[in-house]
Design a protein around this motif. Structure first.
Motif, PDB file in Angstrom:
ATOM      1  N   ALA A  32       0.912  -1.293  -0.108  1.00 24.47           N
ATOM      2  CA  ALA A  32       0.075   0.080   0.131  1.00 24.47           C
ATOM      3  C   ALA A  32       0.766   1.211   0.136  1.00 24.47           C
ATOM      4  CB  ALA A  32      -0.857  -0.016   1.183  1.00 24.47           C
ATOM      5  N   LYS A  33       1.978   1.262   0.811  1.00 23.81           N
ATOM      6  CA  LYS A  33       2.959   2.298   0.787  1.00 23.81           C
ATOM      7  C   LYS A  33       4.202   2.231   0.376  1.00 23.81           C
ATOM      8  CE  LYS A  33       2.919   3.709   5.086  1.00 23.81           C
ATOM      9  NZ  LYS A  33       2.925   4.114   6.460  1.00 23.81           N
ATOM     10  N   PRO A  34       4.789   3.119  -0.371  1.00 28.76           N
ATOM     11  CA  PRO A  34       6.020   2.956  -0.986  1.00 28.76           C
ATOM     12  C   PRO A  34       7.208   2.961   0.244  1.00 28.76           C
ATOM     13  CG  PRO A  34       5.568   5.239  -1.270  1.00 28.76           C
ATOM     14  CD  PRO A  34       4.270   4.417  -0.482  1.00 28.76           C
ATOM     15  N   ARG A  35       8.276   2.023  -0.007  1.00 29.58           N
ATOM     16  CA  ARG A  35       9.341   1.975   0.940  1.00 29.58           C
ATOM     17  C   ARG A  35      10.354   3.250   0.880  1.00 29.58           C
ATOM     18  NH1 ARG A  35      11.088  -4.283   0.910  1.00 29.58           N
ATOM     19  NH2 ARG A  35       9.077  -5.248   0.792  1.00 29.58           N
ATOM     20  N   THR A  36      10.458   3.928   2.097  1.00 35.33           N
ATOM     21  CA  THR A  36      10.818   5.304   2.113  1.00 35.33           C
ATOM     22  C   THR A  36      12.327   5.349   2.705  1.00 35.33           C
ATOM     23  OG1 THR A  36       9.711   5.866   3.675  1.00 35.33           O
ATOM     24  CG2 THR A  36       8.763   6.486   1.766  1.00 35.33           C
ATOM     25  N   THR A  37      12.878   4.355   3.021  1.00 37.71           N
ATOM     26  CA  THR A  37      14.334   4.439   3.684  1.00 37.71           C
ATOM     27  C   THR A  37      15.232   3.816   2.925  1.00 37.71           C
ATOM     28  OG1 THR A  37      13.876   2.384   4.996  1.00 37.71           O
ATOM     29  CG2 THR A  37      13.295   4.399   6.020  1.00 37.71           C
ATOM     30  N   MET A  38      16.479   3.816   2.936  1.00 41.65           N
ATOM     31  CA  MET A  38      17.759   3.121   2.131  1.00 41.65           C
ATOM     32  C   MET A  38      17.535   1.827   2.747  1.00 41.65           C
ATOM     33  SD  MET A  38      21.515   3.699   2.169  1.00 41.65           S
ATOM     34  CE  MET A  38      21.848   3.909   3.971  1.00 41.65           C
ATOM     35  N   GLU A  39      17.312   1.205   3.883  1.00 41.47           N
ATOM     36  CA  GLU A  39      17.068  -0.078   4.252  1.00 41.47           C
ATOM     37  C   GLU A  39      15.856  -0.761   3.668  1.00 41.47           C
ATOM     38  OE1 GLU A  39      17.540   2.301   6.400  1.00 41.47           O
ATOM     39  OE2 GLU A  39      19.534   1.885   7.217  1.00 41.47           O
ATOM     40  N   GLY A  40      14.733  -0.198   3.442  1.00 39.97           N
ATOM     41  CA  GLY A  40      13.618  -0.477   2.770  1.00 39.97           C
ATOM     42  C   GLY A  40      13.771  -0.894   1.358  1.00 39.97           C
ATOM     43  N   VAL A  41      14.536   0.058   0.791  1.00 35.82           N
ATOM     44  CA  VAL A  41      14.975  -0.153  -0.839  1.00 35.82           C
ATOM     45  C   VAL A  41      15.986  -1.255  -0.696  1.00 35.82           C
ATOM     46  CG1 VAL A  41      16.176   0.856  -2.641  1.00 35.82           C
ATOM     47  CG2 VAL A  41      14.554   2.063  -1.483  1.00 35.82           C
ATOM     48  N   GLU A  42      16.777  -1.363   0.036  1.00 38.13           N
ATOM     49  CA  GLU A  42      17.789  -2.497  -0.024  1.00 38.13           C
ATOM     50  C   GLU A  42      17.079  -3.836   0.308  1.00 38.13           C
ATOM     51  OE1 GLU A  42      20.997  -3.634   3.358  1.00 38.13           O
ATOM     52  OE2 GLU A  42      21.959  -2.223   1.979  1.00 38.13           O
ATOM     53  N   SER A  43      16.156  -3.727   0.931  1.00 40.19           N
ATOM     54  CA  SER A  43      15.421  -4.964   1.241  1.00 40.19           C
ATOM     55  C   SER A  43      14.526  -5.532   0.160  1.00 40.19           C
ATOM     56  CB  SER A  43      14.295  -4.836   2.575  1.00 40.19           C
ATOM     57  OG  SER A  43      13.615  -5.929   2.837  1.00 40.19           O
ATOM     58  N   HIS A  44      14.051  -4.425  -0.497  1.00 42.24           N
ATOM     59  CA  HIS A  44      13.391  -4.949  -1.880  1.00 42.24           C
ATOM     60  C   HIS A  44      14.323  -5.251  -2.765  1.00 42.24           C
ATOM     61  CE1 HIS A  44      10.464  -4.857  -5.037  1.00 42.24           C
ATOM     62  NE2 HIS A  44      11.149  -3.985  -5.546  1.00 42.24           N
ATOM     63  N   VAL A  45      15.310  -4.964  -2.980  1.00 42.94           N
ATOM     64  CA  VAL A  45      16.319  -5.281  -3.838  1.00 42.94           C
ATOM     65  C   VAL A  45      16.892  -6.821  -3.766  1.00 42.94           C
ATOM     66  CG1 VAL A  45      18.542  -4.982  -5.064  1.00 42.94           C
ATOM     67  CG2 VAL A  45      16.870  -2.937  -4.723  1.00 42.94           C
ATOM     68  N   ASN A  46      16.984  -6.894  -2.177  1.00 42.56           N
ATOM     69  CA  ASN A  46      17.441  -8.365  -1.856  1.00 42.56           C
ATOM     70  C   ASN A  46      16.441  -9.472  -2.068  1.00 42.56           C
ATOM     71  OD1 ASN A  46      20.036  -7.838  -0.906  1.00 42.56           O
ATOM     72  ND2 ASN A  46      19.130  -7.210   1.117  1.00 42.56           N
ATOM     73  N   ASP A  47      15.160  -8.817  -1.993  1.00 43.53           N
ATOM     74  CA  ASP A  47      14.067  -9.889  -2.095  1.00 43.53           C
ATOM     75  C   ASP A  47      13.953 -10.337  -3.591  1.00 43.53           C
ATOM     76  OD1 ASP A  47      13.074  -9.676   0.422  1.00 43.53           O
ATOM     77  OD2 ASP A  47      11.371  -8.407   0.264  1.00 43.53           O
ATOM     78  N   LEU A  48      14.160  -9.305  -4.486  1.00 40.19           N
ATOM     79  CA  LEU A  48      14.137  -9.401  -5.849  1.00 40.19           C
ATOM     80  C   LEU A  48      15.222 -10.774  -6.135  1.00 40.19           C
ATOM     81  CD1 LEU A  48      13.608  -6.031  -7.392  1.00 40.19           C
ATOM     82  CD2 LEU A  48      12.063  -7.808  -7.385  1.00 40.19           C
ATOM     83  N   GLY A  49      16.511 -10.217  -5.664  1.00 40.44           N
ATOM     84  CA  GLY A  49      17.538 -11.290  -5.633  1.00 40.44           C
ATOM     85  C   GLY A  49      17.371 -12.805  -5.223  1.00 40.44           C
ATOM     86  N   LYS A  50      16.335 -12.902  -4.139  1.00 41.39           N
ATOM     87  CA  LYS A  50      15.970 -14.180  -3.672  1.00 41.39           C
ATOM     88  C   LYS A  50      14.999 -14.951  -4.605  1.00 41.39           C
ATOM     89  CE  LYS A  50      16.459 -12.639   1.312  1.00 41.39           C
ATOM     90  NZ  LYS A  50      15.864 -12.507   2.226  1.00 41.39           N
ATOM     91  N   ASP A  51      14.518 -14.000  -5.488  1.00 40.27           N
ATOM     92  CA  ASP A  51      13.500 -14.404  -6.363  1.00 40.27           C
ATOM     93  C   ASP A  51      14.142 -14.767  -7.761  1.00 40.27           C
ATOM     94  OD1 ASP A  51      11.475 -14.486  -4.660  1.00 40.27           O
ATOM     95  OD2 ASP A  51      10.640 -12.451  -5.224  1.00 40.27           O
ATOM     96  N   GLY A  52      15.441 -14.796  -7.816  1.00 37.74           N
ATOM     97  CA  GLY A  52      16.336 -15.009  -9.056  1.00 37.74           C
ATOM     98  C   GLY A  52      16.520 -13.815  -9.816  1.00 37.74           C
ATOM     99  N   TRP A  53      16.227 -12.677  -9.582  1.00 40.98           N
ATOM    100  CA  TRP A  53      16.505 -11.526 -10.185  1.00 40.98           C
ATOM    101  C   TRP A  53      17.912 -11.165 -10.224  1.00 40.98           C
ATOM    102  CZ3 TRP A  53      13.534 -10.185 -14.093  1.00 40.98           C
ATOM    103  CH2 TRP A  53      12.119 -10.468 -13.956  1.00 40.98           C
ATOM    104  N   GLU A  54      18.735 -10.958 -11.171  1.00 40.20           N
ATOM    105  CA  GLU A  54      20.216 -10.467 -10.985  1.00 40.20           C
ATOM    106  C   GLU A  54      20.246  -8.942 -11.544  1.00 40.20           C
ATOM    107  OE1 GLU A  54      24.367 -11.364 -13.270  1.00 40.20           O
ATOM    108  OE2 GLU A  54      22.486 -12.784 -13.668  1.00 40.20           O
ATOM    109  N   LEU A  55      20.936  -8.094 -10.942  1.00 41.50           N
ATOM    110  CA  LEU A  55      21.197  -6.716 -11.232  1.00 41.50           C
ATOM    111  C   LEU A  55      22.238  -6.630 -12.562  1.00 41.50           C
ATOM    112  CD1 LEU A  55      20.592  -3.737 -11.059  1.00 41.50           C
ATOM    113  CD2 LEU A  55      22.378  -3.563  -9.442  1.00 41.50           C
TER     114      LEU A  55
END
Length: 79
Positions: A32-55
């Protein structure tokens, strides 16, 4: 031959010389709400990595003063 799917993630950021004081934001589908901290953004990118996404690349956008205000993350994963 490996087939790939791609994802583009936009991160809004207003950088400060002290990263902890920067304003961050990423909209995560299903949340519902955007993640608005550096840690929140980092957590989202880490979740993508866990799902197999590679930057694989990034692209930064700046304002008229050269301050980074946005980043686009280019991601891929095998299908």
């Amino acid at each position: 031959m490996t087939k790939w799917e791609y994802k583009f993630v936009q991160i809004d950021v207003n950088l400060s010389p002290i990263l902890k004081l920067a304003r961050w934001g990423v909209t995560v589908p299903g949340e519902a709400k955007p993640r608005t901290t550096m840690e929140g953004v980092e957590s989202h990118v880490n979740d993508l990595g866990k799902d197999g996404w590679e930057l694989v690349s990034t692209l930064n956008g700046t304002d008229q003063h050269g301050v980074i205000t946005r980043a686009i993350l280019f991601m891929k994963r095998a299908v």
